[in-house]
Design an enzyme around this catalytic site. Structure first.
Site, PDB file in Angstrom:
ATOM      1  N   LYS A  83      59.366  37.236   2.738  1.00  0.00           N
ATOM      2  CA  LYS A  83      60.667  37.568   2.134  1.00  0.00           C
ATOM      3  C   LYS A  83      60.716  37.018   0.721  1.00  0.00           C
ATOM      4  O   LYS A  83      60.413  35.836   0.499  1.00  0.00           O
ATOM      5  CB  LYS A  83      61.775  36.916   2.958  1.00  0.00           C
ATOM      6  CG  LYS A  83      62.768  37.872   3.552  1.00  0.00           C
ATOM      7  CD  LYS A  83      63.801  37.098   4.355  1.00  0.00           C
ATOM      8  CE  LYS A  83      64.937  38.002   4.762  1.00  0.00           C
ATOM      9  NZ  LYS A  83      65.974  37.263   5.492  1.00  0.00           N
TER      10      LYS A  83
HETATM   11  O1  G3P Z   1      69.267  38.695   6.955  1.00  0.00           O
HETATM   12  C1  G3P Z   1      70.104  38.123   6.012  1.00  0.00           C
HETATM   13  C2  G3P Z   1      71.210  37.468   6.751  1.00  0.00           C
HETATM   14  O2  G3P Z   1      70.659  36.440   7.483  1.00  0.00           O
HETATM   15  C3  G3P Z   1      72.339  36.972   5.954  1.00  0.00           C
HETATM   16  O3  G3P Z   1      73.408  36.972   6.826  1.00  0.00           O
HETATM   17  O4  G3P Z   1      75.587  36.350   7.711  1.00  0.00           O
HETATM   18  O5  G3P Z   1      74.322  34.762   6.221  1.00  0.00           O
HETATM   19  O6  G3P Z   1      75.349  36.815   5.279  1.00  0.00           O
HETATM   20  P1  G3P Z   1      74.737  36.177   6.478  1.00  0.00           P
END
Ligand code: G3P
Length: 214
Positions: A83
């Site tokens: 990533k």
């Molecule tokens: O895959 C990216 C994700 O983990 C981000 O999610 O909920 O932290 O915005 P969030």
């Protein structure tokens, strides 16, 4: 459509894999921190469990550092995807790593032009964050619609991972738009199975079966 789980919870990943519902896993430094385990150890365990790609994120900010880090991650298992942040350095690193046969996932994507750049850099995956856009009063799923529309005009190999998924409607809309993948947190994954009418129907049938002539 592929389902990835956005977690480093090995128990939950294993259960979803056994149901044939987990095609891959995505992690980030926050997810690894929440697992309470070391990145390499937990990622290697996940990679051995999951049939598909497992995304791992480093912390380098320059392309050289990202390439070094990514090359090391790729040694952990055959299905590792590196990533990389959506920056110029991240895109440079994506191009280099892909040329070396290491798959990349360009993350923290918040605009259609960023997704287009990631596709042009040759990334295997691009991760637009829908929930974080909704959080700032923008329309996260409109971004997915725009990206799918743009990518469908060309022959890029890049697959779209709908990320920062917060609820079942994000998953349903992602499927409707033809997004290749949704990476789903375990709590949202559980919600996909549920409908109160299903539960009520099961209870009613059970009750009526007990009452019926034996
Ligand atoms: O895959 C990216 C994700 O983990 C981000 O999610 O909920 O932290 O915005 P969030």
């Amino acid at each position: 459509m592929k389902f990835f789980l956005d977690t480093a919870d090995v128990g939950k990943i294993k259960a979803a894999v056994e149901m044939g519902m987990c095609d891959g896993v995505t992690t980030n430094p926050t997810i690894i921190m929440k697992s309470g385990r070391g990145q390499k150890e937990v990622v290697q365990e996940i990679a051995a469990l999951v049939p598909g790609p497992v995304s791992v994120e480093g912390i380098s900010e320059d392309a050289d550092g990202m390439v070094k880090e990514g090359t090391e991650f790729a040694k952990w298992a055959k299905n590792i995807v590196v990533k990389l942040p959506m920056t110029k350095e991240g895109l440079k690193a994506a191009r280099i790593l892909e040329k070396k046969g290491i798959k990349t996932n360009v993350t923290l994507v918040f605009s259609a032009n960023q997704a287009l750049l990631a596709a042009k850099a040759g990334a295997s995956y691009v991760s637009p964050f829908v929930g974080r856009l909704d959080d700032v009063s923008e329309d996260g799923m409109q971004l997915i619609a725009d990206i799918m529309d743009i990518l469908s005009n060309y022959e890029f190999k890049t697959e779209v991972i709908v990320a920062s998924v917060r609820d079942p409607v994000h998953v349903m809309d992602a499927a409707r738009m033809g997004a290749h993948i949704a990476t789903i947190p375990p709590d949202v994954f559980e919600k996909l199975f549920k409908h109160p009418l299903t539960d009520r129907g099961i209870a009613q049938f059970k009750e009526d079966y007990a009452k019926s002539k034996k």
